[in-house]
Design a protein around this motif. Sequence first.
Motif, PDB file in Angstrom:
ATOM      1  N   ALA A   1      14.233 -36.016  -8.665  1.00 43.37           N
ATOM      2  CA  ALA A   1      12.839 -35.636  -8.911  1.00 43.37           C
ATOM      3  C   ALA A   1      12.095 -36.754  -9.628  1.00 43.37           C
ATOM      4  CB  ALA A   1      12.783 -34.345  -9.725  1.00 43.37           C
ATOM      5  N   ASP A   2      12.768 -37.391 -10.562  1.00 43.74           N
ATOM      6  CA  ASP A   2      12.141 -38.471 -11.330  1.00 43.74           C
ATOM      7  C   ASP A   2      11.863 -39.693 -10.464  1.00 43.74           C
ATOM      8  OD1 ASP A   2      11.322 -39.509 -14.006  1.00 43.74           O
ATOM      9  OD2 ASP A   2      12.926 -40.957 -13.616  1.00 43.74           O
ATOM     10  N   HIS A   3      12.616 -39.837  -9.406  1.00 42.88           N
ATOM     11  CA  HIS A   3      12.523 -41.030  -8.563  1.00 42.88           C
ATOM     12  C   HIS A   3      11.350 -40.973  -7.588  1.00 42.88           C
ATOM     13  CE1 HIS A   3      14.364 -44.721  -7.090  1.00 42.88           C
ATOM     14  NE2 HIS A   3      14.148 -44.314  -5.856  1.00 42.88           N
ATOM     15  N   ILE A   4      10.797 -39.769  -7.356  1.00 45.19           N
ATOM     16  CA  ILE A   4       9.738 -39.606  -6.367  1.00 45.19           C
ATOM     17  C   ILE A   4       8.371 -39.573  -7.052  1.00 45.19           C
ATOM     18  CG2 ILE A   4       8.801 -38.093  -4.566  1.00 45.19           C
ATOM     19  CD1 ILE A   4      11.608 -37.088  -4.077  1.00 45.19           C
ATOM     20  N   ASP A   5       7.464 -40.400  -6.565  1.00 45.37           N
ATOM     21  CA  ASP A   5       6.116 -40.483  -7.118  1.00 45.37           C
ATOM     22  C   ASP A   5       5.254 -39.377  -6.524  1.00 45.37           C
ATOM     23  OD1 ASP A   5       3.813 -41.234  -8.360  1.00 45.37           O
ATOM     24  OD2 ASP A   5       3.412 -42.982  -7.087  1.00 45.37           O
ATOM     25  N   ASN A   6       5.299 -38.210  -7.162  1.00 46.30           N
ATOM     26  CA  ASN A   6       4.571 -37.054  -6.681  1.00 46.30           C
ATOM     27  C   ASN A   6       4.332 -36.126  -7.872  1.00 46.30           C
ATOM     28  OD1 ASN A   6       4.613 -34.083  -5.670  1.00 46.30           O
ATOM     29  ND2 ASN A   6       4.186 -35.251  -3.807  1.00 46.30           N
ATOM     30  N   PRO A   7       3.136 -35.590  -8.037  1.00 45.84           N
ATOM     31  CA  PRO A   7       2.869 -34.748  -9.213  1.00 45.84           C
ATOM     32  C   PRO A   7       3.737 -33.502  -9.302  1.00 45.84           C
ATOM     33  CG  PRO A   7       1.019 -34.690  -7.648  1.00 45.84           C
ATOM     34  CD  PRO A   7       1.919 -35.799  -7.227  1.00 45.84           C
ATOM     35  N   LEU A   8       4.073 -32.915  -8.151  1.00 42.78           N
ATOM     36  CA  LEU A   8       4.953 -31.749  -8.187  1.00 42.78           C
ATOM     37  C   LEU A   8       6.354 -32.135  -8.635  1.00 42.78           C
ATOM     38  CD1 LEU A   8       3.860 -29.813  -4.967  1.00 42.78           C
ATOM     39  CD2 LEU A   8       3.604 -29.040  -7.331  1.00 42.78           C
ATOM     40  N   CYS A   9       6.807 -33.306  -8.205  1.00 46.10           N
ATOM     41  CA  CYS A   9       8.124 -33.787  -8.633  1.00 46.10           C
ATOM     42  C   CYS A   9       8.108 -34.111 -10.124  1.00 46.10           C
ATOM     43  CB  CYS A   9       8.526 -35.017  -7.821  1.00 46.10           C
ATOM     44  SG  CYS A   9       8.763 -34.699  -6.054  1.00 46.10           S
ATOM     45  N   ASP A  10       6.978 -34.632 -10.601  1.00 43.93           N
ATOM     46  CA  ASP A  10       6.854 -34.910 -12.036  1.00 43.93           C
ATOM     47  C   ASP A  10       6.922 -33.625 -12.848  1.00 43.93           C
ATOM     48  OD1 ASP A  10       6.499 -37.586 -11.413  1.00 43.93           O
ATOM     49  OD2 ASP A  10       4.305 -37.499 -11.536  1.00 43.93           O
ATOM     50  N   ALA A  11       6.468 -32.520 -12.260  1.00 41.74           N
ATOM     51  CA  ALA A  11       6.408 -31.251 -12.991  1.00 41.74           C
ATOM     52  C   ALA A  11       7.693 -30.452 -12.908  1.00 41.74           C
ATOM     53  CB  ALA A  11       5.243 -30.408 -12.467  1.00 41.74           C
ATOM     54  N   ILE A  12       8.401 -30.516 -11.764  1.00 42.75           N
ATOM     55  CA  ILE A  12       9.541 -29.621 -11.558  1.00 42.75           C
ATOM     56  C   ILE A  12      10.728 -29.968 -12.458  1.00 42.75           C
ATOM     57  CG2 ILE A  12      10.619 -30.931  -9.670  1.00 42.75           C
ATOM     58  CD1 ILE A  12      10.273 -27.105  -9.768  1.00 42.75           C
ATOM     59  N   GLY A  13      10.933 -31.254 -12.751  1.00 42.80           N
ATOM     60  CA  GLY A  13      12.038 -31.640 -13.624  1.00 42.80           C
ATOM     61  C   GLY A  13      11.892 -31.078 -15.026  1.00 42.80           C
ATOM     62  N   PRO A  14      10.758 -31.350 -15.703  1.00 39.25           N
ATOM     63  CA  PRO A  14      10.556 -30.762 -17.033  1.00 39.25           C
ATOM     64  C   PRO A  14      10.573 -29.240 -17.020  1.00 39.25           C
ATOM     65  CG  PRO A  14       9.036 -32.592 -16.689  1.00 39.25           C
ATOM     66  CD  PRO A  14       9.711 -32.341 -15.371  1.00 39.25           C
ATOM     67  N   ALA A  15      10.066 -28.631 -15.945  1.00 39.56           N
ATOM     68  CA  ALA A  15      10.078 -27.168 -15.874  1.00 39.56           C
ATOM     69  C   ALA A  15      11.510 -26.641 -15.826  1.00 39.56           C
ATOM     70  CB  ALA A  15       9.292 -26.694 -14.651  1.00 39.56           C
ATOM     71  N   LEU A  16      12.379 -27.334 -15.095  1.00 36.10           N
ATOM     72  CA  LEU A  16      13.786 -26.949 -15.058  1.00 36.10           C
ATOM     73  C   LEU A  16      14.418 -27.069 -16.430  1.00 36.10           C
ATOM     74  CD1 LEU A  16      16.512 -26.315 -13.702  1.00 36.10           C
ATOM     75  CD2 LEU A  16      16.679 -28.739 -13.128  1.00 36.10           C
ATOM     76  N   VAL A  17      14.179 -28.193 -17.085  1.00 33.45           N
ATOM     77  CA  VAL A  17      14.768 -28.423 -18.418  1.00 33.45           C
ATOM     78  C   VAL A  17      14.281 -27.364 -19.405  1.00 33.45           C
ATOM     79  CG1 VAL A  17      14.857 -30.017 -20.369  1.00 33.45           C
ATOM     80  CG2 VAL A  17      15.124 -30.890 -18.043  1.00 33.45           C
ATOM     81  N   ASP A  18      12.995 -27.038 -19.373  1.00 35.14           N
ATOM     82  CA  ASP A  18      12.459 -26.029 -20.288  1.00 35.14           C
ATOM     83  C   ASP A  18      13.084 -24.656 -20.029  1.00 35.14           C
ATOM     84  OD1 ASP A  18      10.840 -27.900 -21.481  1.00 35.14           O
ATOM     85  OD2 ASP A  18       9.013 -27.308 -20.412  1.00 35.14           O
ATOM     86  N   ALA A  19      13.280 -24.324 -18.753  1.00 41.27           N
ATOM     87  CA  ALA A  19      13.880 -23.026 -18.434  1.00 41.27           C
ATOM     88  C   ALA A  19      15.322 -22.958 -18.919  1.00 41.27           C
ATOM     89  CB  ALA A  19      13.807 -22.774 -16.933  1.00 41.27           C
ATOM     90  N   LEU A  20      16.081 -24.026 -18.678  1.00 41.25           N
ATOM     91  CA  LEU A  20      17.473 -24.033 -19.119  1.00 41.25           C
ATOM     92  C   LEU A  20      17.565 -24.017 -20.642  1.00 41.25           C
ATOM     93  CD1 LEU A  20      19.126 -26.577 -16.641  1.00 41.25           C
ATOM     94  CD2 LEU A  20      18.821 -24.105 -16.415  1.00 41.25           C
ATOM     95  N   ASP A  21      16.639 -24.711 -21.305  1.00 41.06           N
ATOM     96  CA  ASP A  21      16.614 -24.734 -22.769  1.00 41.06           C
ATOM     97  C   ASP A  21      16.378 -23.329 -23.308  1.00 41.06           C
ATOM     98  OD1 ASP A  21      16.571 -25.831 -25.375  1.00 41.06           O
ATOM     99  OD2 ASP A  21      14.389 -25.993 -25.308  1.00 41.06           O
ATOM    100  N   CYS A  22      15.442 -22.615 -22.712  1.00 42.45           N
ATOM    101  CA  CYS A  22      15.161 -21.248 -23.156  1.00 42.45           C
ATOM    102  C   CYS A  22      16.372 -20.344 -22.931  1.00 42.45           C
ATOM    103  CB  CYS A  22      13.943 -20.712 -22.411  1.00 42.45           C
ATOM    104  SG  CYS A  22      13.489 -19.022 -22.878  1.00 42.45           S
ATOM    105  N   LEU A  23      16.977 -20.448 -21.767  1.00 39.58           N
ATOM    106  CA  LEU A  23      18.137 -19.609 -21.456  1.00 39.58           C
ATOM    107  C   LEU A  23      19.303 -19.912 -22.384  1.00 39.58           C
ATOM    108  CD1 LEU A  23      17.908 -19.792 -17.574  1.00 39.58           C
ATOM    109  CD2 LEU A  23      17.456 -17.790 -18.984  1.00 39.58           C
ATOM    110  N   ALA A  24      19.481 -21.173 -22.710  1.00 40.13           N
ATOM    111  CA  ALA A  24      20.569 -21.555 -23.611  1.00 40.13           C
ATOM    112  C   ALA A  24      20.387 -20.945 -24.997  1.00 40.13           C
ATOM    113  CB  ALA A  24      20.663 -23.074 -23.716  1.00 40.13           C
TER     114      ALA A  24
END
Length: 379
Positions: free
Chosen positions: A181-204
């Motif tokens: 996701a970080d490797h692709i220059d796209n605003p949705l790709c820029d957003a989906i990585g942090p969104a995943l990390v935030d979700a996993l952080d909350c679940l943890a």
Amino acid sequence: MLRPVFVCFAVVTPLFLSLPTLAGGEGEGEGEGEGEGEGEGEGEGEGEVPADLQAFCDRGEVCGSFDSETCLAFNGRRLANADSVDDPLCDAIGAALLEVLGCESTLNCADFEVDLTDCQAEDDAFNNLGGIDGAAACFAAELPAPAPAEVQAFCDKALQCDPVNVVNSCLRFNVERLANADHIDNPLCDAIGPALVDALDCLAGLEDCVDFNGAEDADQSACQVELDLFADLSNDDAQACFFGDPPAERPEGWNCNPGFFGSDDGCDCGCGIADPDCGGAGTATPGEGAGVDGCEFCNDVAGDEIVTGCEVVDEPAEGEGEGEPAEGEGEPAEGEGDDVEDEEPAPISLCSSTTATLSPPFAVLGVALVIVRRRRSLF
């Protein structure tokens, strides 16, 4: 809410199973694959295909798991990307991948997708390199990078709540996804990585394993905000970024995931306009696909798949269920008599019954936040 999809995670095979349908159309998938292969991977598809990769992809096609051509293209790109990075860990992860594929290619079809023992040594070496050492980032043509602390915490929590979970597999899978996701220059790709990390952080951070194991129910979860954001991004096809492909463009009038439109993955109904996959059958009207000829996936106004899918709920026959209940009948027993809409659908599993019992957040959120059939997961 999108339907969770459970996949096996302790072996490598599911990662390849998830790829054939990710990009939302053959044109985009091929364009991205060719671009990366030529620019970063020094000519994906050129030269001889490694024997272990060829054998694995052929075996997958024979077993009906995926088509060989797609398998070769995707994993060829991963290997080429790893080879393009001047780092010993990238050299090692490519070799480890081929070792796993070579072992998996020797399994019978019954074990091909679910084997957890015959290739354990190869799996462990691959997951340790990819997860603990962060070498899975090499598959995105990035330098090795350890998993973020939030992902580590989630994977540790998953093990705590269900000993069957494999931390290193969880780490490896998410390292690769975030790097892609970080490797692709796209605003949705820029957003989906942090969104995943935030979700996993909350679940943890959920203290109770009962809450953790049921946290995929976004309507009741303490992590609803994080899960809803991830689901919204997923409905824009942002999960394609996790596998090195840009999100598909949304056709005008289409209110479902744009990656579902005309991608040869089944007839979507209720998406505002007709899905070419329906071949003239089905319906474009949201919420009206149940029982309509051709409909395979039925969606509501928001473009979310309806919980009951395209199934028609049987009405009672004339004379049944009418009149006063007999003595002792009346109220249903606890847990019975709920409306169909309130029932949680059984998870779709590509695994054996043993693997299908993995705790939901780890299977859905931690390792397999993937679109197996191109799609169909909250994450």
